[in-house]
Design an enzyme around this catalytic site. Structure first.
Site, short mmCIF file in Angstrom:
data_model
loop_
_atom_site.label_atom_id
_atom_site.label_comp_id
_atom_site.label_asym_id
_atom_site.label_seq_id
_atom_site.Cartn_x
_atom_site.Cartn_y
_atom_site.Cartn_z
N PRO A 1 -18.18 66.80 -34.03
CA PRO A 1 -19.29 67.20 -32.12
C PRO A 1 -18.93 68.74 -32.11
O PRO A 1 -18.17 69.03 -31.64
CB PRO A 1 -18.93 66.10 -31.50
N MET A 2 -20.14 69.22 -32.21
CA MET A 2 -20.12 70.76 -31.47
C MET A 2 -21.40 71.19 -30.58
O MET A 2 -22.42 71.37 -30.96
CB MET A 2 -19.95 71.66 -32.46
N THR A 3 -21.34 71.90 -29.26
CA THR A 3 -22.33 71.81 -28.21
C THR A 3 -22.57 73.02 -29.32
O THR A 3 -21.51 74.21 -29.79
CB THR A 3 -21.71 71.89 -26.89
N HIS B 1 -17.28 60.41 -25.75
CA HIS B 1 -16.47 61.56 -25.84
C HIS B 1 -15.66 61.27 -24.90
O HIS B 1 -15.92 61.83 -23.75
CB HIS B 1 -17.53 62.67 -25.21
N ALA C 1 -12.50 62.80 -25.10
CA ALA C 1 -11.84 64.46 -24.42
C ALA C 1 -12.39 65.59 -23.97
O ALA C 1 -12.73 65.09 -23.04
CB ALA C 1 -11.96 64.38 -26.11
N TYR D 1 -13.83 66.26 -19.40
CA TYR D 1 -15.13 65.86 -19.20
C TYR D 1 -15.00 64.40 -18.75
O TYR D 1 -14.05 63.68 -18.65
CB TYR D 1 -15.93 65.29 -20.32
N GLY E 1 -8.18 71.49 -36.31
CA GLY E 1 -7.13 72.52 -37.34
C GLY E 1 -6.86 72.36 -38.88
O GLY E 1 -6.00 73.08 -38.98
N GLY F 1 -14.61 70.61 -37.81
CA GLY F 1 -15.15 71.30 -36.37
C GLY F 1 -15.74 72.51 -37.32
O GLY F 1 -17.16 72.74 -37.65
C1 LIG Z 1 -18.05 75.87 -31.00
C2 LIG Z 1 -17.59 74.18 -30.74
C3 LIG Z 1 -18.09 73.88 -30.02
C4 LIG Z 1 -17.28 72.45 -29.64
N1 LIG Z 1 -18.52 71.67 -28.95
C5 LIG Z 1 -18.15 70.15 -28.91
C6 LIG Z 1 -18.12 68.75 -27.83
O1 LIG Z 1 -19.98 69.19 -28.09
N2 LIG Z 1 -17.82 68.27 -28.26
C7 LIG Z 1 -16.53 67.31 -28.13
O2 LIG Z 1 -16.11 66.16 -28.88
N3 LIG Z 1 -15.87 68.35 -29.28
C8 LIG Z 1 -16.69 69.98 -29.23
N4 LIG Z 1 -15.92 70.72 -29.83
C9 LIG Z 1 -14.88 70.92 -30.25
C10 LIG Z 1 -14.05 70.29 -31.64
O3 LIG Z 1 -15.34 69.03 -32.11
C11 LIG Z 1 -12.86 70.11 -32.92
O4 LIG Z 1 -12.68 69.00 -31.78
C12 LIG Z 1 -12.22 71.18 -32.57
O5 LIG Z 1 -13.06 71.94 -32.80
C13 LIG Z 1 -10.90 71.51 -33.25
O6 LIG Z 1 -11.51 71.45 -35.11
P1 LIG Z 1 -11.34 72.05 -35.78
O7 LIG Z 1 -10.01 72.99 -35.46
O8 LIG Z 1 -11.20 72.74 -37.30
O9 LIG Z 1 -12.96 73.23 -35.44
C14 LIG Z 1 -16.08 72.38 -30.03
C15 LIG Z 1 -15.50 72.96 -30.91
C16 LIG Z 1 -16.50 74.16 -30.96
C17 LIG Z 1 -16.05 74.65 -32.09
#
Ligand SMILES: Cc1cc2nc3c(=O)[nH]c(=O)nc-3n(C[C@H](O)[C@H](O)[C@H](O)COP(=O)(O)O)c2cc1C
Length: 354
Positions: free
Chosen positions: A25-27, A177, A179, A182, A292, A313
């Site tokens: 999930p990514m905002t 969510h 985590a 929030y 990561g 992510g």
């Molecule tokens: C641009 C961005 C926006 C994010 N928004 C959310 C979100 O809306 N909800 C959420 O649970 N995690 C959010 N995360 C965290 C990611 O879901 C993920 O747990 C985190 O980036 C670690 O994974 P990665 O190392 O593969 O990026 C966001 C991460 C990034 C980079």
């Protein structure tokens, strides 16, 4: 057991996944005014349909759950009509998609919301830090209002009605969510939960909000096996702190381990202790590990049995066809944090697939 890797088909209750790769999930802050996803989001998610499962950006169950600029909700008919287009387009490409419900609680600035209600939390504890607003630039986070005990069922009801909306729009499921500091994590954590009612104090009391919310979401979805949950034990993001995260999260996962949830998604934010190793044996169902990961570390996690799915992510922001690139050993485009949250297509839908 045969070797499991990122390209082994998987199963989440109700459907098969073409691989073990989950898009996190990514905002992305590209929604229109009034919490409505834009047409660009249809293209963005469709470009990423080669993931075994897409989890959407955080979506507010109701306006009071919005906090950041240009973020979407799942409350009104207009919002849901836009979400339905996204779901239909992802399904047409053979993908699967869960909506992530994200109620920010105290991590909210009024200038980013279409409601005049004040931000709420488990207790009236302000988060240190600032947030971007389009209208006023960087702003201090305000002190939230503590929820009365009698108001909590109403907050849980917003999660249930948004879940109902998501399932009606065709989503394969909904992720809570819980985590990243929030609202649900504000109930779980000792620095933000100073309540004296049965939602505060002991770990069993602090996990109650999350358990009741999952149960309400399950009822709203028609079956709890369409509901997943994300947790990030001990992650300090958003000024959150728990005196004993091992106790809190083992208590939580024991409480939800046999509910029949779609999956448990754990974001590990520091090397030790391994919450994957600690929590996986307590959860009866698919286990998704994130934080990561690379292709190699993801394959190792699956081969060693630490997880059933690996969540990626940042790499998905700049590599829409990440599973295809992994499979071909192709070069990856590095993520660019400068365009994570900027409006418009640049850095959102402009990355090409191979
Ligand atoms: C641009 C961005 C926006 C994010 N928004 C959310 C979100 O809306 N909800 C959420 O649970 N995690 C959010 N995360 C965290 C990611 O879901 C993920 O747990 C985190 O980036 C670690 O994974 P990665 O190392 O593969 O990026 C966001 C991460 C990034 C980079």
């Amino acid at each position: 057991m045969a070797d499991i890797n990122l390209f082994t088909p998987g199963r989440i209750d109700g459907f098969d996944t073409k691989n073990r790769i989950i898009m996190a999930p990514m905002t992305r802050s590209r929604a229109l005014a009034g919490g409505v996803p834009s047409e660009l989001a249809v293209e963005y998610y469709t470009q990423r349909a080669s993931a075994g499962l897409i989890i959407t950006e955080g979506v507010a169950p109701a306006a009071i759950g919005l906090g950041y600029a240009r973020t979407p909700a799942a409350e009104t008919a207009e919002q849901m009509a836009a979400w339905k287009k996204i779901v239909d387009a992802v399904h047409a490409k053979g993908g699967h998609i869960f909506m992530q419900l994200m109620h920010v609680g105290r991590i909210a600035h009024p200038a980013n919301r279409y409601t005049s209600e004040s931000p709420i939390s488990a207790s009236a504890v302000r988060a240190a830090g600032q947030m971007w607003t389009d209208a006023q630039g960087m702003q201090d986070l305000p002190e939230p209002r503590a929820l009365e005990t009698s108001e909590i069922p109403g907050v849980i009801e917003t999660y249930a009605s948004a879940t109902k909306n998501a399932i009606a729009a065709g989503f394969d499921g909904v992720e809570l969510h819980s985590a990243s500091g929030y609202l649900p994590m504000q109930f779980l954590s000792s620095n933000t939960n100073q309540r004296t009612d049965h939602y505060g104090g002991t770990a069993s009391n602090r996990v109650r909000f999350v358990v009741e919310t999952l149960e309400a979401m399950g009822k709203a979805a028609g079956s709890i096996n369409r509901i997943g949950i994300k947790i990030s034990p001990a992650m300090p993001f958003n000024d959150i702190h728990d005196a004993d995260p091992v106790e809190t999260y083992t208590t939580l996962v024991k409480a939800i381990g046999n509910l029949g949830l779609a999956y448990l998604h754990v974001l590990q934010s520091a090397p030790e202790p391994s919450y994957f190793k600690m929590l996986r044996p307590l959860f009866n169902g698919p286990f998704a590990a994130g934080g990561g990961f690379t292709k190699d570390s993801g394959n190792s996690a699956l081969a060693s049995g630490i997880a059933d799915f690996v969540v990626f992510g940042k790499l998905f922001t700049s590599n829409p066809d990440l599973p295809v690139r992994f499979e071909r050993g192709a070069e990856l485009v590095p993520p660019d944090p400068a365009v994570f949250y900027t409006p418009g297509p640049e850095g959102y839908t402009t990355y090409k697939s191979l």
